[in-house]
Design an enzyme around this catalytic site. Structure first.
Site, PDB file in Angstrom:
ATOM      1  N   ALA A  98       0.805  -1.165  -0.230  1.00 42.64           N
ATOM      2  CA  ALA A  98       0.101   0.020   0.032  1.00 42.64           C
ATOM      3  C   ALA A  98       1.056   1.096   0.146  1.00 42.64           C
ATOM      4  O   ALA A  98       2.125   1.182   0.390  1.00 42.64           O
ATOM      5  CB  ALA A  98      -0.973   0.022   1.251  1.00 42.64           C
ATOM      6  N   THR A 146       1.184   3.392   2.102  1.00 36.90           N
ATOM      7  CA  THR A 146       1.493   3.379   3.353  1.00 36.90           C
ATOM      8  C   THR A 146       2.481   2.168   3.933  1.00 36.90           C
ATOM      9  O   THR A 146       2.893   2.161   5.017  1.00 36.90           O
ATOM     10  CB  THR A 146       0.425   3.617   4.498  1.00 36.90           C
ATOM     11  OG1 THR A 146      -0.591   2.579   4.139  1.00 36.90           O
ATOM     12  CG2 THR A 146      -0.458   4.772   4.324  1.00 36.90           C
ATOM     13  N   SER A 147       2.645   1.282   2.930  1.00 41.32           N
ATOM     14  CA  SER A 147       3.408   0.274   3.244  1.00 41.32           C
ATOM     15  C   SER A 147       4.622   0.120   4.135  1.00 41.32           C
ATOM     16  O   SER A 147       5.708   0.942   3.761  1.00 41.32           O
ATOM     17  CB  SER A 147       3.980  -0.491   2.014  1.00 41.32           C
ATOM     18  OG  SER A 147       4.620  -1.604   2.473  1.00 41.32           O
ATOM     19  N   ASN A 148       4.824  -0.365   5.360  1.00 37.18           N
ATOM     20  CA  ASN A 148       5.909  -0.660   6.080  1.00 37.18           C
ATOM     21  C   ASN A 148       7.009  -1.442   5.458  1.00 37.18           C
ATOM     22  O   ASN A 148       8.141  -1.252   5.694  1.00 37.18           O
ATOM     23  CB  ASN A 148       5.676  -1.229   7.498  1.00 37.18           C
ATOM     24  CG  ASN A 148       4.623  -0.216   8.410  1.00 37.18           C
ATOM     25  OD1 ASN A 148       5.014   1.004   8.280  1.00 37.18           O
ATOM     26  ND2 ASN A 148       3.600  -0.844   8.683  1.00 37.18           N
ATOM     27  N   ALA A 185       7.465  -1.587   2.150  1.00 38.67           N
ATOM     28  CA  ALA A 185       8.351  -0.925   1.100  1.00 38.67           C
ATOM     29  C   ALA A 185       9.266  -0.086   1.605  1.00 38.67           C
ATOM     30  O   ALA A 185      10.081   0.041   1.203  1.00 38.67           O
ATOM     31  CB  ALA A 185       7.239  -0.105   0.287  1.00 38.67           C
TER      32      ALA A 185
END
Ligand SMILES: *Cc1c(COP(=O)(O)O)cnc(C)c1O
Length: 328
Positions: free
Chosen positions: A69, A71-73, A75
């Site tokens: 997403a 907001t991906s942690n 990534a």
């Protein structure tokens, strides 16, 4: 099983007792601080990525493509690990927002960011990039969402071994280990670690978006890639009653719960993962589901960067006002 991993995360992460909450609930509630694994790399993903990146290095890949997403942690942790080599390509799905939270960090860390529509396929987009790089003579590697495959899940088999050692040090035996489930790799590693160590600890997952059934199948799929000999998956326990409004969304009641925990224990839960899971755990304890347990461990998997502007503005109206008058 893989035996080599990078050594990047701050391990072992501490286990702390939550005194106020333990008193209030009549249980010994502990929290394992996987939000302390690092700063740019904070949270659970780096445990998985230590194995994934070692695998990438061992096999001569030169370009990393992954997804999540906006907001991906995951990534963001990938971007941090790949920063020095300038090789990370992130396919992020969702509404493009301001550069804030993880998106801001991704950009600061030099990741090449591709945004796709909320309804588009992440796999198709990653495939497209993959083919482009192949055409350029590169050797790309695709890391699936959350690094949740047989490679990444090693990080939580390892975490389980860490917990076993910490139990001895703390002189406690955990009746259950509780964790948020978002792409399944964390849960799968813990469950498999528990299995191969013949432990009786229950591994209880709290789904943050999809159904318990979907996640159970995902977890089984990951474990099958790791070990074909497992006969029974009966003890996989995933609760999907606390998804609420869905991925990354929070009700006012949920936000109030996060405020309460922050102000009672000094611990910030995130609105996407740990908040939902921890709220689920507390509700289930209150409703009696943990009556036969004394020592309960929750893993704080990180995610602090998940407070978006929308959530922060809502929280602002619920918190103590800042006193703007100067102290005399
Ligand atoms: C990704 C994530 C999880 C879920 O872990 P999975 O292995 O994807 O199930 C939990 N908490 C945080 C903060 C995460 O970023």
């Amino acid at each position: 099983m893989l035996h080599n991993k990078l050594d990047i995360a701050n391990l072992n992460t501490p286990i702390q007792k939550l005194d106020q909450l333990s008193d209030a609930l009549g249980k010994n509630i502990y929290i394992k601080r996987d939000d302390y694994t690092g700063s740019e790399i904070s949270g659970n993903k780096v445990r998985k990525l230590e194995y994934t990146m070692q695998y990438v290095l061992d096999h001569g890949y030169d370009t990393i493509i992954t997804t999540g997403a906006i907001t991906s942690n995951h990534a963001r942790a990938t971007a941090a690990l790949c920063a020095k080599c300038n090789v990370s390509y992130l396919v992020l799905r969702g509404e493009m927002a301001e550069y804030e939270g993880n998106l801001f960090l991704d950009a600061m860390l030099g990741a090449h960011i591709h945004i796709i529509e909320p309804t588009s396929s992440r796999e198709d987009a990653m495939d497209k990039l993959y083919k482009t790089f192949e055409g350029q003579g590169k050797t790309p590697f695709l890391i699936p969402v959350g690094a949740s495959d047989w490679i990444g899940t090693h990080g939580y088999v390892n975490a389980y071994n860490e917990i076993i050692k910490q139990q001895d040090e703390l002189k406690v035996h955990f009746d259950s280990i509780n964790v948020a489930v978002g792409s399944g790799g964390t849960y799968a590693g813990l469950w498999y670690g528990q299995m191969i160590n013949c432990e009786t600890t229950q591994i209880i997952g709290y789904a943050v978006d999809q159904s318990a059934h979907t996640f159970k199948n995902k977890v089984i799929e990951i474990i099958k890639q790791l070990d074909e000999t497992i006969q029974s998956y009966e003890t996989i326990t995933i609760n999907d009653a606390y998804i609420g409004l869905g991925y990354g969304k929070a009700t006012d009641e949920e936000l109030q719960f996060y405020i309460d925990i922050a102000q009672k224990e000094g611990i910030i839960l995130d609105p996407t993962y740990t908040g939902k899971a921890f709220r689920g755990l507390v509700h289930e304890i209150k409703s009696g589901a943990y009556d036969n347990q004394d020592n309960i461990l929750f893993i704080h998997t990180g995610g602090l960067q998940g407070y978006t502007q929308e959530t922060r503005l809502r929280l602002q109206t619920m918190l103590h006002k800042i006193d703007l008058s100067l102290l005399k």
